[in-house]
Each structure stands twice: as C-alpha cells, then as structure tokens.
Motif scaffolding. Structure first.
Motif, PDB file in Angstrom:
ATOM      1  N   GLU A  27      25.636  21.737  48.853  1.00  0.00           N
ATOM      2  CA  GLU A  27      25.123  23.082  48.646  1.00  0.00           C
ATOM      3  C   GLU A  27      23.975  23.365  49.596  1.00  0.00           C
ATOM      4  N   GLY A  28      23.590  24.584  49.679  1.00  0.00           N
ATOM      5  CA  GLY A  28      22.456  24.974  50.499  1.00  0.00           C
ATOM      6  C   GLY A  28      22.896  25.592  51.807  1.00  0.00           C
ATOM      7  N   GLU A  29      21.920  26.111  52.513  1.00  0.00           N
ATOM      8  CA  GLU A  29      22.208  26.811  53.759  1.00  0.00           C
ATOM      9  C   GLU A  29      22.258  25.867  54.948  1.00  0.00           C
ATOM     10  N   ASP A  30      21.560  24.748  54.874  1.00  0.00           N
ATOM     11  CA  ASP A  30      21.486  23.822  55.999  1.00  0.00           C
ATOM     12  C   ASP A  30      22.330  22.584  55.742  1.00  0.00           C
ATOM     13  N   LYS A  31      23.648  22.771  55.677  1.00  0.00           N
ATOM     14  CA  LYS A  31      24.538  21.641  55.419  1.00  0.00           C
ATOM     15  C   LYS A  31      24.519  20.653  56.583  1.00  0.00           C
ATOM     16  N   GLU A  36      16.507  34.796  42.929  1.00  0.00           N
ATOM     17  CA  GLU A  36      17.609  33.908  42.586  1.00  0.00           C
ATOM     18  C   GLU A  36      18.255  34.336  41.279  1.00  0.00           C
ATOM     19  N   ASN A  47      21.336  18.575  56.336  1.00  0.00           N
ATOM     20  CA  ASN A  47      21.498  17.574  55.278  1.00  0.00           C
ATOM     21  C   ASN A  47      22.351  16.410  55.754  1.00  0.00           C
TER      22      ASN A  47
END
Length: 99
Positions: free
Chosen positions: A64-68, A2, A71
C-alpha cells in the motif's frame, strides 16, 4: 482528509493464521521428525523467511501507499544489509578457529 472505513481486517486475520501455521509447522519439524539437524535448520530458516514476507505484506502494508518503488528499494537494501551482517559474522566466527 483521510477516509476511515469500518471494515473487518481480513488480511490481518489471514496473516495471523498463516503465521501460526508456519510457527507450529516449524516446531513440529524440529520436535517430531528425525531429520538431520542441518536439514531441520534449513527448513526452519526457509519457513522464517516465508513468515517474514507474510508479515511485511499483510501486517506492515508493503503493497500500500504511494511510494511502492521506494518501499521495495528500502526492503532490498535492508535484505542486503542483513545478508552482509549475517554472512560476515559467520565468516569471521568460523575463520578465526583455523589459525
């Protein structure tokens, strides 16, 4: 690996200021207006929902994030559970007095 950047968290500052405005707005409406109690409660409830949305979007990084999609589905399910619990509790507590 990161990558961390040292940028100023402007979204957190904006979220904090909006939360303060909504909180003090609700307090002002409750204490300084002569509106009927049920109207005050509806306004405060609306402001609370708006503040919860601000908290989710700006502090908890719902965008944010890859799994919107995951979420979003989790939040819809959580909102459904809150509705069922609150509505069910109100229904049970108010219908018990009629018998």
């Amino acid at each position: 690996m990161e990558q961390h950047t040292n940028r100023f968290p402007i979204s957190h500052v904006i979220g904090f200021l909006l939360s303060l405005v909504l909180t003090f707005g609700a307090a002002w409406i409750a204490l300084m207006t002569s509106l009927p109690a049920n109207v005050i409660m509806w306004i405060i409830g609306g402001l609370a929902i708006l503040q919860a949305a601000i908290q989710l979007l700006l502090f908890m990084h719902m965008r944010e994030g890859e799994d919107k999609i995951v979420n979003s589905v989790n939040m819809i399910y959580a909102a459904f559970l809150v509705f069922v619990i609150v509505a069910g509790s109100i229904w049970v507590l108010t219908s018990g007095h009629s018998h």
